[in-house]
Design a protein around this motif. Structure first.
Motif, short mmCIF file in Angstrom:
data_model
loop_
_atom_site.label_atom_id
_atom_site.label_comp_id
_atom_site.label_asym_id
_atom_site.label_seq_id
_atom_site.Cartn_x
_atom_site.Cartn_y
_atom_site.Cartn_z
N ASP A 14 -19.05 48.63 33.04
CA ASP A 14 -18.83 49.13 34.36
C ASP A 14 -17.26 49.65 34.33
O ASP A 14 -17.45 50.73 35.52
CB ASP A 14 -18.88 47.71 35.21
N ASP A 15 -15.99 48.56 33.45
CA ASP A 15 -14.55 49.48 33.66
C ASP A 15 -15.15 51.02 33.02
O ASP A 15 -13.33 50.68 32.42
CB ASP A 15 -13.95 48.43 32.76
N VAL A 16 -16.05 51.38 31.96
CA VAL A 16 -15.95 52.85 31.44
C VAL A 16 -15.79 53.73 32.64
O VAL A 16 -16.89 53.98 32.41
CB VAL A 16 -16.66 52.71 30.17
N VAL A 17 -15.29 54.92 32.03
CA VAL A 17 -15.13 55.62 32.67
C VAL A 17 -15.63 56.81 32.00
O VAL A 17 -15.39 57.08 31.33
CB VAL A 17 -13.64 56.32 33.14
N GLY A 18 -16.55 57.60 33.15
CA GLY A 18 -17.81 57.91 31.74
C GLY A 18 -18.42 57.74 30.66
O GLY A 18 -18.81 56.05 30.87
N THR A 76 -5.33 50.75 39.10
CA THR A 76 -5.98 50.02 38.01
C THR A 76 -5.88 52.03 37.27
O THR A 76 -5.69 53.04 37.92
CB THR A 76 -7.64 50.69 38.79
N TYR A 77 -5.58 51.56 36.13
CA TYR A 77 -5.15 52.46 35.27
C TYR A 77 -6.52 52.59 34.53
O TYR A 77 -7.19 52.42 33.56
CB TYR A 77 -3.77 52.44 34.49
N HIS A 78 -6.59 54.45 34.30
CA HIS A 78 -7.45 54.82 33.13
C HIS A 78 -7.56 54.86 32.16
O HIS A 78 -5.44 56.49 31.49
CB HIS A 78 -7.68 56.04 34.12
N GLN A 126 -12.77 37.09 31.56
CA GLN A 126 -13.36 39.15 31.86
C GLN A 126 -15.06 38.32 31.65
O GLN A 126 -15.08 38.20 30.62
CB GLN A 126 -12.66 39.39 31.57
N ARG A 127 -15.99 39.88 32.14
CA ARG A 127 -16.86 40.11 31.48
C ARG A 127 -17.22 41.57 31.40
O ARG A 127 -16.90 42.32 32.45
CB ARG A 127 -17.98 39.29 32.45
N ARG A 128 -17.91 42.10 30.22
CA ARG A 128 -17.90 43.77 29.63
C ARG A 128 -19.69 43.01 29.46
O ARG A 128 -19.97 42.93 28.58
CB ARG A 128 -16.94 44.07 29.08
N LEU A 172 -11.21 53.75 29.50
CA LEU A 172 -11.18 52.62 30.55
C LEU A 172 -10.15 51.65 31.65
O LEU A 172 -9.11 52.89 31.17
CB LEU A 172 -10.54 51.09 29.44
N ALA A 173 -10.75 51.68 32.84
CA ALA A 173 -10.49 51.27 33.57
C ALA A 173 -10.16 49.99 34.11
O ALA A 173 -10.23 49.25 34.21
CB ALA A 173 -11.16 51.83 35.13
N LEU A 174 -8.10 49.95 33.73
CA LEU A 174 -7.72 48.80 33.33
C LEU A 174 -6.77 48.46 34.44
O LEU A 174 -6.14 49.00 35.23
CB LEU A 174 -6.27 48.95 32.43
#
Length: 180
Positions: A109-113, A138-140, A90-92, A130-132
């Motif tokens: 990119d995968d952080v909500v807000g 996908t769960y927040h 994975q890359r963040r 985090l959008a996991l």
């Protein structure tokens, strides 16, 4: 004891119980050394090893992270490359901004807000959603993320993950700053 005294007593006891649950604040660590400077620690290459434990304490996944970090003034980029024990990767890419009073904000990119953080002494506390992705959904999930600088080259990280206030597990990491 009459009803009014009982209610006052019960309210006082409940207030004390809630105050005891408040937990540590980043300001509690303001005098701790060595002082954490995110721009200094997360500059250049940083390697990390970590694991995720479910709420029962079982290790679900182990991983390593190679980070390429750079700052220009108050703007930083942390490019993280994860390799998991199951062979997945994975890359963040975090984009950080240093604000006044030791505060930071961050995006990925995968952080909500937006992630919100603050540094005091040797500690950083991040809070973000985090959008996991899990099994095709996908769960927040919320992260309460603490980083503590142990030495100028080593930082420990514990992040508690929760959903609807229910603790799901913890992520534990050890960061090692590469020698120049």
């Amino acid at each position: 004891m009459n009803r009014q005294h009982f209610l006052r007593y019960a309210l006082g006891a409940a207030t004390l119980a809630l105050a005891g649950c408040a937990g540590p604040q980043v300001s509690d660590y303001a005098a701790e050394k060595p002082a954490l400077d995110l721009r200094q620690f997360f500059n250049g290459r940083v390697d990390a090893q970590g694991l995720f434990q479910d709420r029962g304490g079982h290790i679900v996944k182990r991983f390593t992270v190679v980070m390429d970090c750079r700052w220009e003034g108050d703007e930083g980029v942390l490019d993280e490359h994860f390799s998991y024990s199951d062979g997945s990767t994975q890359r963040r890419v975090w984009h950080l901004t240093r604000l006044a009073d030791g505060r930071y904000r961050g995006r990925a990119d995968d952080v909500v807000g937006e992630a919100q953080g603050q540094v005091a002494g040797n500690a950083l506390r991040w809070n973000y959603t985090l959008a996991l992705p899990v099994d095709g959904s996908t769960y927040h999930v919320q992260f309460d993320d603490w980083m503590i600088l142990m030495t100028p080259q080593t930082m420990l990280n514990r992040a508690t993950m929760s959903k609807f206030g229910v603790r799901l597990g913890e992520v534990l990491l050890s960061f090692q700053k590469a020698q120049p």
